[in-house]
Design a protein around this motif. Structure first.
Motif, PDB file in Angstrom:
ATOM      1  N   PRO A  77      43.471  49.254  57.275  1.00 48.69           N
ATOM      2  CA  PRO A  77      44.917  49.239  57.026  1.00 48.69           C
ATOM      3  C   PRO A  77      45.709  48.570  58.153  1.00 48.69           C
ATOM      4  N   LEU A  78      45.296  48.719  59.394  1.00 46.97           N
ATOM      5  CA  LEU A  78      45.982  48.049  60.505  1.00 46.97           C
ATOM      6  C   LEU A  78      45.864  46.534  60.383  1.00 46.97           C
ATOM      7  N   VAL A  79      44.661  46.074  60.048  1.00 49.69           N
ATOM      8  CA  VAL A  79      44.433  44.635  59.888  1.00 49.69           C
ATOM      9  C   VAL A  79      45.237  44.114  58.695  1.00 49.69           C
ATOM     10  N   GLU A  80      45.261  44.875  57.615  1.00 48.83           N
ATOM     11  CA  GLU A  80      46.003  44.460  56.429  1.00 48.83           C
ATOM     12  C   GLU A  80      47.501  44.370  56.718  1.00 48.83           C
ATOM     13  N   ASP A  81      48.040  45.330  57.446  1.00 51.37           N
ATOM     14  CA  ASP A  81      49.460  45.297  57.809  1.00 51.37           C
ATOM     15  C   ASP A  81      49.770  44.091  58.694  1.00 51.37           C
ATOM     16  N   ALA A  82      48.906  43.828  59.678  1.00 51.57           N
ATOM     17  CA  ALA A  82      49.105  42.675  60.560  1.00 51.57           C
ATOM     18  C   ALA A  82      49.040  41.379  59.759  1.00 51.57           C
ATOM     19  N   ARG A  83      48.105  41.293  58.833  1.00 50.69           N
ATOM     20  CA  ARG A  83      47.961  40.115  57.975  1.00 50.69           C
ATOM     21  C   ARG A  83      49.223  39.900  57.144  1.00 50.69           C
ATOM     22  N   LYS A  84      49.757  40.966  56.571  1.00 49.74           N
ATOM     23  CA  LYS A  84      50.973  40.865  55.761  1.00 49.74           C
ATOM     24  C   LYS A  84      52.164  40.416  56.598  1.00 49.74           C
ATOM     25  N   ARG A  85      52.264  40.939  57.818  1.00 49.60           N
ATOM     26  CA  ARG A  85      53.372  40.524  58.696  1.00 49.60           C
ATOM     27  C   ARG A  85      53.277  39.042  59.024  1.00 49.60           C
ATOM     28  N   LEU A  86      52.062  38.559  59.293  1.00 46.87           N
ATOM     29  CA  LEU A  86      51.877  37.143  59.602  1.00 46.87           C
ATOM     30  C   LEU A  86      52.228  36.276  58.394  1.00 46.87           C
ATOM     31  N   LEU A  87      51.737  36.665  57.222  1.00 47.50           N
ATOM     32  CA  LEU A  87      52.031  35.896  56.015  1.00 47.50           C
ATOM     33  C   LEU A  87      53.525  35.869  55.723  1.00 47.50           C
ATOM     34  N   ALA A  88      54.217  36.967  55.999  1.00 44.54           N
ATOM     35  CA  ALA A  88      55.666  37.029  55.781  1.00 44.54           C
ATOM     36  C   ALA A  88      56.399  36.040  56.679  1.00 44.54           C
ATOM     37  N   SER A 105      44.767  34.048  60.888  1.00 45.63           N
ATOM     38  CA  SER A 105      43.440  33.859  61.475  1.00 45.63           C
ATOM     39  C   SER A 105      43.046  35.118  62.241  1.00 45.63           C
ATOM     40  N   ILE A 106      41.796  35.192  62.594  1.00 47.05           N
ATOM     41  CA  ILE A 106      41.312  36.346  63.357  1.00 47.05           C
ATOM     42  C   ILE A 106      42.081  36.458  64.669  1.00 47.05           C
ATOM     43  N   ALA A 143      36.785  42.097  53.682  1.00 47.39           N
ATOM     44  CA  ALA A 143      36.929  43.166  52.692  1.00 47.39           C
ATOM     45  C   ALA A 143      38.287  43.081  51.995  1.00 47.39           C
ATOM     46  N   ILE A 144      39.335  42.811  52.753  1.00 49.22           N
ATOM     47  CA  ILE A 144      40.684  42.703  52.186  1.00 49.22           C
ATOM     48  C   ILE A 144      40.755  41.523  51.225  1.00 49.22           C
ATOM     49  N   GLU A 145      40.249  40.375  51.650  1.00 49.66           N
ATOM     50  CA  GLU A 145      40.316  39.174  50.826  1.00 49.66           C
ATOM     51  C   GLU A 145      39.451  39.313  49.576  1.00 49.66           C
ATOM     52  N   ALA A 146      38.313  39.983  49.690  1.00 54.06           N
ATOM     53  CA  ALA A 146      37.467  40.202  48.515  1.00 54.06           C
ATOM     54  C   ALA A 146      38.179  41.104  47.512  1.00 54.06           C
ATOM     55  N   ARG A 147      38.857  42.102  47.998  1.00 53.02           N
ATOM     56  CA  ARG A 147      39.582  43.027  47.124  1.00 53.02           C
ATOM     57  C   ARG A 147      40.743  42.327  46.428  1.00 53.02           C
ATOM     58  N   GLU A 148      41.406  41.425  47.142  1.00 49.73           N
ATOM     59  CA  GLU A 148      42.588  40.755  46.597  1.00 49.73           C
ATOM     60  C   GLU A 148      42.257  39.548  45.735  1.00 49.73           C
ATOM     61  N   SER A 149      41.050  39.052  45.842  1.00 50.74           N
ATOM     62  CA  SER A 149      40.725  37.834  45.099  1.00 50.74           C
ATOM     63  C   SER A 149      40.544  38.135  43.621  1.00 50.74           C
ATOM     64  N   THR A 150      40.931  37.176  42.837  1.00 45.81           N
ATOM     65  CA  THR A 150      40.733  37.262  41.404  1.00 45.81           C
ATOM     66  C   THR A 150      40.173  35.939  40.929  1.00 45.81           C
ATOM     67  N   ARG A 151      39.475  36.005  39.840  1.00 41.05           N
ATOM     68  CA  ARG A 151      38.918  34.794  39.263  1.00 41.05           C
ATOM     69  C   ARG A 151      39.886  34.278  38.213  1.00 41.05           C
ATOM     70  N   LEU A 152      40.371  33.083  38.405  1.00 43.42           N
ATOM     71  CA  LEU A 152      41.340  32.521  37.479  1.00 43.42           C
ATOM     72  C   LEU A 152      40.705  32.112  36.153  1.00 43.42           C
ATOM     73  N   THR A 160      35.041  43.035  64.195  1.00 45.05           N
ATOM     74  CA  THR A 160      35.659  44.103  63.405  1.00 45.05           C
ATOM     75  C   THR A 160      36.792  43.555  62.553  1.00 45.05           C
ATOM     76  N   ILE A 161      37.648  42.732  63.154  1.00 43.14           N
ATOM     77  CA  ILE A 161      38.776  42.143  62.426  1.00 43.14           C
ATOM     78  C   ILE A 161      38.252  41.248  61.302  1.00 43.14           C
TER      79      ILE A 161
END
Length: 80
Positions: free
Chosen positions: A9-20, A26-27, A49-58, A42-43
């Protein structure tokens, strides 16, 4: 007292802040966002894991809304 470490969850929050901020998550950027703490391994594992969960097959029509599926169909017909 032992540290809890860098969690997904910490990594996911940091990722979201960067994307915003339109910064590529990047790591190294995520590590900096976390205050220069956490191992890159670790990161990286958490990011995968986050990207695998969020990915979808178009190509899986069940994942697309009816509107999008209809639009893609119309574009395919018009392209011929």
């Amino acid at each position: 007292m032992a540290r809890g470490g860098i969690t997904q969850p910490l990594v996911e929050d940091a990722r979201k802040r960067l994307l915003a901020r339109n910064v590529y998550p990047s790591i190294d950027a995520i590590r900096a966002e976390l205050g220069n703490t956490g191992s890159k391994t670790t990161i990286s594992n958490h990011l995968k894991a986050i990207e695998a969960r969020e990915s979808t097959r178009l190509d899986d029509e069940a994942l697309l809304s009816n509107h999008v599926t209809d639009l893609v169909g119309q574009l395919a017909v018009n392209a011929d």
